[in-house]
Design a protein around this motif. Structure first.
Motif, PDB file in Angstrom:
ATOM      1  N   TRP A 155       0.827  -1.211   0.000  1.00  0.00           N
ATOM      2  CA  TRP A 155       0.000   0.000   0.000  1.00  0.00           C
ATOM      3  C   TRP A 155       0.861   1.261   0.000  1.00  0.00           C
ATOM      4  O   TRP A 155       0.556   2.239  -0.688  1.00  0.00           O
ATOM      5  N   CYS A 156       1.934   1.235   0.784  1.00  0.00           N
ATOM      6  CA  CYS A 156       2.822   2.403   0.840  1.00  0.00           C
ATOM      7  C   CYS A 156       3.482   2.642  -0.518  1.00  0.00           C
ATOM      8  O   CYS A 156       3.635   3.800  -0.953  1.00  0.00           O
ATOM      9  N   GLN A 157       3.870   1.571  -1.175  1.00  0.00           N
ATOM     10  CA  GLN A 157       4.468   1.686  -2.500  1.00  0.00           C
ATOM     11  C   GLN A 157       3.482   2.330  -3.476  1.00  0.00           C
ATOM     12  O   GLN A 157       3.828   3.280  -4.196  1.00  0.00           O
ATOM     13  N   ALA A 158       2.246   1.850  -3.489  1.00  0.00           N
ATOM     14  CA  ALA A 158       1.232   2.400  -4.391  1.00  0.00           C
ATOM     15  C   ALA A 158       0.901   3.852  -4.039  1.00  0.00           C
ATOM     16  O   ALA A 158       0.673   4.681  -4.931  1.00  0.00           O
ATOM     17  N   THR A 159       0.883   4.154  -2.749  1.00  0.00           N
ATOM     18  CA  THR A 159       0.622   5.525  -2.308  1.00  0.00           C
ATOM     19  C   THR A 159       1.697   6.471  -2.827  1.00  0.00           C
ATOM     20  O   THR A 159       1.404   7.575  -3.300  1.00  0.00           O
ATOM     21  N   ALA A 160       2.952   6.035  -2.739  1.00  0.00           N
ATOM     22  CA  ALA A 160       4.056   6.858  -3.237  1.00  0.00           C
ATOM     23  C   ALA A 160       3.896   7.114  -4.735  1.00  0.00           C
ATOM     24  O   ALA A 160       4.102   8.245  -5.209  1.00  0.00           O
ATOM     25  N   TYR A 161       3.506   6.100  -5.486  1.00  0.00           N
ATOM     26  CA  TYR A 161       3.326   6.279  -6.919  1.00  0.00           C
ATOM     27  C   TYR A 161       2.173   7.228  -7.225  1.00  0.00           C
ATOM     28  O   TYR A 161       2.231   7.989  -8.202  1.00  0.00           O
ATOM     29  N   ALA A 162       1.125   7.186  -6.408  1.00  0.00           N
ATOM     30  CA  ALA A 162       0.003   8.106  -6.606  1.00  0.00           C
ATOM     31  C   ALA A 162       0.465   9.554  -6.440  1.00  0.00           C
ATOM     32  O   ALA A 162       0.088  10.448  -7.213  1.00  0.00           O
ATOM     33  N   ILE A 163       1.305   9.797  -5.425  1.00  0.00           N
ATOM     34  CA  ILE A 163       1.838  11.142  -5.187  1.00  0.00           C
ATOM     35  C   ILE A 163       2.756  11.553  -6.330  1.00  0.00           C
ATOM     36  O   ILE A 163       2.705  12.688  -6.838  1.00  0.00           O
ATOM     37  N   MET A 164       3.611  10.623  -6.764  1.00  0.00           N
ATOM     38  CA  MET A 164       4.537  10.908  -7.868  1.00  0.00           C
ATOM     39  C   MET A 164       3.785  11.241  -9.146  1.00  0.00           C
ATOM     40  O   MET A 164       4.144  12.175  -9.873  1.00  0.00           O
ATOM     41  N   TRP A 165       2.748  10.451  -9.444  1.00  0.00           N
ATOM     42  CA  TRP A 165       1.993  10.670 -10.674  1.00  0.00           C
ATOM     43  C   TRP A 165       1.368  12.078 -10.687  1.00  0.00           C
ATOM     44  O   TRP A 165       1.445  12.779 -11.688  1.00  0.00           O
ATOM     45  N   GLN A 166       0.778  12.456  -9.563  1.00  0.00           N
ATOM     46  CA  GLN A 166       0.168  13.790  -9.504  1.00  0.00           C
ATOM     47  C   GLN A 166       1.235  14.875  -9.633  1.00  0.00           C
ATOM     48  O   GLN A 166       1.020  15.897 -10.309  1.00  0.00           O
ATOM     49  N   GLU A 167       2.382  14.664  -9.002  1.00  0.00           N
ATOM     50  CA  GLU A 167       3.454  15.655  -9.070  1.00  0.00           C
ATOM     51  C   GLU A 167       3.998  15.789 -10.491  1.00  0.00           C
ATOM     52  O   GLU A 167       4.298  16.891 -10.953  1.00  0.00           O
TER      53      GLU A 167
END
Length: 214
Positions: A155-167
């Motif tokens: 979940w933490c890995q996917a959360t990080a990617y969600a933040i990266m994608w938006q950034e």
């Protein structure tokens, strides 16, 4: 079959791997550790010992997971792929396909991402549209379907990617998903709000930054 939307272009990242970690070089020349390295930092000794004690099993698991990931990547990008000799790989791939095909659309696959806010980088398995919303999708292979309480690092890995994608794109990602398939022929889709694990991710990043620099 949902095709990949090629309208969003992201700069590629150079990946550097050592025995203990992996980092990526961003277009600005920053060296950011991989998401996987950081979220699993507190379990690194456990995993390293397990690999030392189970060298053959570790290599077999890694090889199988790599094959399944490559097959689903090829399927998303070009359509049907030839059947493999390994029936377990075929079964896992078929189960993944059934879940991938439930997406409204595939936006990106194996996309390079990084965040100057998190100071992390990596390649996301898939970005898709699920039930009308942007979603980070992580493909996982396992000996058996895990209970959700053991998915924190995923979940933490996917959360990080969600933040990266938006950034990187300016597009918010409200949902994260794990598509898990197992050796015994089972499959399961897990989903969460992309904001749920932000505090846990931050604590893992803080611990990594503190301990890796000592």
């Amino acid at each position: 079959m949902k095709t990949v939307n090629n309208k969003i272009e992201l700069p590629d990242l150079e990946c550097v791997t050592s025995n203990s970690s992996r980092y990526y070089v961003t277009p600005d020349g920053n060296n950011y550790p991989s998401v996987t390295t950081v979220v699993n930092w507190d379990k690194r000794e456990f995993f390293a010992e397990w690999r030392r004690n189970n060298p053959g099993k570790s290599e077999a698991i890694l090889s199988r997971g790599t094959k399944v990931h490559k097959l689903i990547e090829d399927y998303i990008e070009v359509g049907m792929v030839p059947a493999q000799e390994d029936p377990v790989v075929n079964s896992m791939f078929s189960n993944l396909v059934s879940m991938v095909d439930s997406l409204d659309e595939v936006v990106a696959v194996e996309a390079p991402l990084y965040s100057d806010l998190l100071k992390l980088a990596g390649r996301v398995d898939c970005v898709g549209i699920m039930d009308g919303e942007y979603c980070i999708v992580d493909f996982k292979t396992s000996s058996k379907i895990k209970q959700e309480k053991y998915l924190t690092e995923y979940w933490c890995q996917a959360t990080a990617y969600a933040i990266m994608w938006q950034e990187r794109t300016g597009i918010p990602v409200p949902k994260i998903a794990i598509m898990m398939v197992s050796v015994d022929g089972k499959k399961k889709l897990f989903t969460k709000d992309s904001r749920d694990l932000v505090p846990v991710l931050k604590s893992k990043i803080d611990r990594y930054n503190l301990e890796s620099n000592q």
